[in-house]
Design a protein around this motif. Structure first.
Motif, PDB file in Angstrom:
ATOM      1  N   SER A  33     174.662  42.965 131.348  1.00 24.86           N
ATOM      2  CA  SER A  33     173.212  42.798 131.505  1.00 24.86           C
ATOM      3  C   SER A  33     172.541  42.362 130.206  1.00 24.86           C
ATOM      4  CB  SER A  33     172.573  44.103 131.995  1.00 24.86           C
ATOM      5  OG  SER A  33     172.511  45.039 130.937  1.00 24.86           O
ATOM      6  N   ALA A  34     171.415  41.689 130.354  1.00 20.61           N
ATOM      7  CA  ALA A  34     170.622  41.264 129.195  1.00 20.61           C
ATOM      8  C   ALA A  34     170.149  42.485 128.416  1.00 20.61           C
ATOM      9  CB  ALA A  34     169.432  40.418 129.652  1.00 20.61           C
ATOM     10  N   GLU A  35     169.800  43.562 129.130  1.00 15.77           N
ATOM     11  CA  GLU A  35     169.330  44.773 128.460  1.00 15.77           C
ATOM     12  C   GLU A  35     170.424  45.372 127.573  1.00 15.77           C
ATOM     13  OE1 GLU A  35     169.137  44.323 131.862  1.00 15.77           O
ATOM     14  OE2 GLU A  35     167.039  43.732 131.867  1.00 15.77           O
ATOM     15  N   GLN A  36     171.667  45.429 128.092  1.00 17.21           N
ATOM     16  CA  GLN A  36     172.782  45.941 127.292  1.00 17.21           C
ATOM     17  C   GLN A  36     172.995  45.061 126.064  1.00 17.21           C
ATOM     18  OE1 GLN A  36     175.978  45.623 130.122  1.00 17.21           O
ATOM     19  NE2 GLN A  36     176.021  47.830 130.498  1.00 17.21           N
ATOM     20  N   ALA A  37     173.018  43.753 126.279  1.00 23.45           N
ATOM     21  CA  ALA A  37     173.265  42.820 125.176  1.00 23.45           C
ATOM     22  C   ALA A  37     172.168  42.921 124.123  1.00 23.45           C
ATOM     23  CB  ALA A  37     173.377  41.393 125.706  1.00 23.45           C
ATOM     24  N   ARG A  38     170.931  43.016 124.560  1.00 25.26           N
ATOM     25  CA  ARG A  38     169.794  43.120 123.635  1.00 25.26           C
ATOM     26  C   ARG A  38     169.861  44.430 122.848  1.00 25.26           C
ATOM     27  NH1 ARG A  38     166.334  42.207 127.172  1.00 25.26           N
ATOM     28  NH2 ARG A  38     166.229  39.963 126.910  1.00 25.26           N
ATOM     29  N   ALA A  39     170.120  45.534 123.528  1.00 28.97           N
ATOM     30  CA  ALA A  39     170.192  46.841 122.870  1.00 28.97           C
ATOM     31  C   ALA A  39     171.343  46.888 121.870  1.00 28.97           C
ATOM     32  CB  ALA A  39     170.335  47.954 123.903  1.00 28.97           C
ATOM     33  N   PHE A  40     172.503  46.347 122.248  1.00 25.72           N
ATOM     34  CA  PHE A  40     173.656  46.359 121.349  1.00 25.72           C
ATOM     35  C   PHE A  40     173.391  45.487 120.138  1.00 25.72           C
ATOM     36  CE2 PHE A  40     177.844  45.337 119.711  1.00 25.72           C
ATOM     37  CZ  PHE A  40     178.465  46.567 119.727  1.00 25.72           C
ATOM     38  N   ALA A  41     172.848  44.280 120.371  1.00 20.07           N
ATOM     39  CA  ALA A  41     172.531  43.369 119.262  1.00 20.07           C
ATOM     40  C   ALA A  41     171.570  44.034 118.280  1.00 20.07           C
ATOM     41  CB  ALA A  41     171.950  42.066 119.792  1.00 20.07           C
ATOM     42  N   SER A  42     170.592  44.739 118.806  1.00 15.31           N
ATOM     43  CA  SER A  42     169.627  45.440 117.957  1.00 15.31           C
ATOM     44  C   SER A  42     170.297  46.577 117.185  1.00 15.31           C
ATOM     45  CB  SER A  42     168.484  45.984 118.814  1.00 15.31           C
ATOM     46  OG  SER A  42     167.607  46.768 118.046  1.00 15.31           O
ATOM     47  N   ALA A  43     171.147  47.348 117.870  1.00 13.66           N
ATOM     48  CA  ALA A  43     171.798  48.502 117.253  1.00 13.66           C
ATOM     49  C   ALA A  43     172.711  48.107 116.098  1.00 13.66           C
ATOM     50  CB  ALA A  43     172.587  49.292 118.296  1.00 13.66           C
ATOM     51  N   VAL A  44     173.386  46.964 116.226  1.00 15.57           N
ATOM     52  CA  VAL A  44     174.321  46.546 115.181  1.00 15.57           C
ATOM     53  C   VAL A  44     173.700  45.538 114.215  1.00 15.57           C
ATOM     54  CG1 VAL A  44     176.361  47.027 116.576  1.00 15.57           C
ATOM     55  CG2 VAL A  44     175.399  44.705 116.569  1.00 15.57           C
ATOM     56  N   GLY A  45     172.416  45.211 114.437  1.00 13.42           N
ATOM     57  CA  GLY A  45     171.724  44.284 113.545  1.00 13.42           C
ATOM     58  C   GLY A  45     172.235  42.860 113.645  1.00 13.42           C
ATOM     59  N   ALA A  46     172.610  42.431 114.861  1.00 19.23           N
ATOM     60  CA  ALA A  46     173.113  41.068 115.049  1.00 19.23           C
ATOM     61  C   ALA A  46     172.050  40.054 114.639  1.00 19.23           C
ATOM     62  CB  ALA A  46     173.521  40.841 116.499  1.00 19.23           C
ATOM     63  N   GLN A  47     172.424  39.099 113.827  1.00 21.05           N
ATOM     64  CA  GLN A  47     171.503  38.075 113.347  1.00 21.05           C
ATOM     65  C   GLN A  47     171.640  36.767 114.114  1.00 21.05           C
ATOM     66  OE1 GLN A  47     169.231  38.775 110.847  1.00 21.05           O
ATOM     67  NE2 GLN A  47     169.981  40.864 111.091  1.00 21.05           N
ATOM     68  N   SER A  48     172.805  36.512 114.683  1.00 23.90           N
ATOM     69  CA  SER A  48     173.069  35.251 115.369  1.00 23.90           C
ATOM     70  C   SER A  48     172.267  35.164 116.661  1.00 23.90           C
ATOM     71  CB  SER A  48     174.561  35.115 115.669  1.00 23.90           C
ATOM     72  OG  SER A  48     174.806  33.936 116.389  1.00 23.90           O
ATOM     73  N   ARG A  49     171.574  34.065 116.850  1.00 22.01           N
ATOM     74  CA  ARG A  49     170.746  33.851 118.041  1.00 22.01           C
ATOM     75  C   ARG A  49     171.586  33.872 119.325  1.00 22.01           C
ATOM     76  NH1 ARG A  49     166.193  34.903 117.767  1.00 22.01           N
ATOM     77  NH2 ARG A  49     165.505  33.506 119.379  1.00 22.01           N
ATOM     78  N   GLU A  50     172.849  33.483 119.238  1.00 28.39           N
ATOM     79  CA  GLU A  50     173.666  33.443 120.464  1.00 28.39           C
ATOM     80  C   GLU A  50     173.899  34.821 121.066  1.00 28.39           C
ATOM     81  OE1 GLU A  50     177.914  33.055 118.092  1.00 28.39           O
ATOM     82  OE2 GLU A  50     177.291  31.480 119.460  1.00 28.39           O
ATOM     83  N   PHE A  51     173.755  35.900 120.268  1.00 27.19           N
ATOM     84  CA  PHE A  51     173.949  37.253 120.763  1.00 27.19           C
ATOM     85  C   PHE A  51     172.665  37.914 121.242  1.00 27.19           C
ATOM     86  CE2 PHE A  51     177.541  37.233 117.522  1.00 27.19           C
ATOM     87  CZ  PHE A  51     178.491  36.874 118.460  1.00 27.19           C
ATOM     88  N   ILE A  52     171.540  37.253 121.073  1.00 31.95           N
ATOM     89  CA  ILE A  52     170.251  37.821 121.459  1.00 31.95           C
ATOM     90  C   ILE A  52     169.768  37.099 122.715  1.00 31.95           C
ATOM     91  CG2 ILE A  52     167.877  38.270 120.730  1.00 31.95           C
ATOM     92  CD1 ILE A  52     169.043  38.137 117.796  1.00 31.95           C
TER      93      ILE A  52
END
Length: 154
Positions: A33-52
């Motif tokens: 889900s987009a919500e899971q991906a968004r929450a995980f990206a935020s939690a790990v500080g993902a900077q790459s746009r492809e992960f957001i």
């Protein structure tokens, strides 16, 4: 008077006697889900746009490590009790990215169950595939030391 049907938990107790080589776990199915991906990206500080996930379309690639804990879901669907295990080792092979909206199937096999230095270890090898095309996405293995009900290493 109608009696309520009670759900009977048929999972095996999480103990050395119930973990053996060749034991199959899964499959489990889920949609990334987009919500899971968004929450995980935020939690790990993902900077790459492809992960957001895109605000309008929701499209994104799930961070490669987002689904590493699927082993816990595989175990919980078949085993109950105990306090889990302590990671001794974990390896991953990333084959294809998981994408938001993708249907995924994960299943695994206990490939080793042994005692070493007075403790019980087990290895679960598992893989995630696209649930529609069967394309291999991730292959992983975790070796854990089993804990008893008091949280002590067995």
């Amino acid at each position: 008077m109608e009696s309520e049907a009670k759900s009977i938990d048929t999972r095996l107790l999480m103990c050395p006697e119930n973990l053996h080589e060749g034991m199959r776990l899964g499959p489990i199915h889920y949609i990334v889900s987009a919500e899971q991906a968004r929450a995980f990206a935020s939690a790990v500080g993902a900077q790459s746009r492809e992960f957001i996930p895109d605000a309008k379309t929701g499209e994104a690639i799930a961070s490669p490590t987002m689904r590493l804990p699927d082993y816990a879901l595989l175990i919980a669907t078949h085993l109950k009790g105990g306090k889990g295990g302590v990671h001794a080792k974990h390896w991953c092979e990333f084959h294809e990215p998981m994408r938001v909206g993708q249907a995924v199937k994960t299943e695994g096999t206990i490939t080793a169950a042994f005692r070493k230095r007075g403790k019980f270890y087990f290895t679960l090898e598992y893989e995630s595939r696209d649930a529609v095309t069967d394309q291999l996405l991730v292959r992983q293995a975790i070796t854990s030391v089993l804990l008893n009900d008091k949280g002590e290493m067995r």
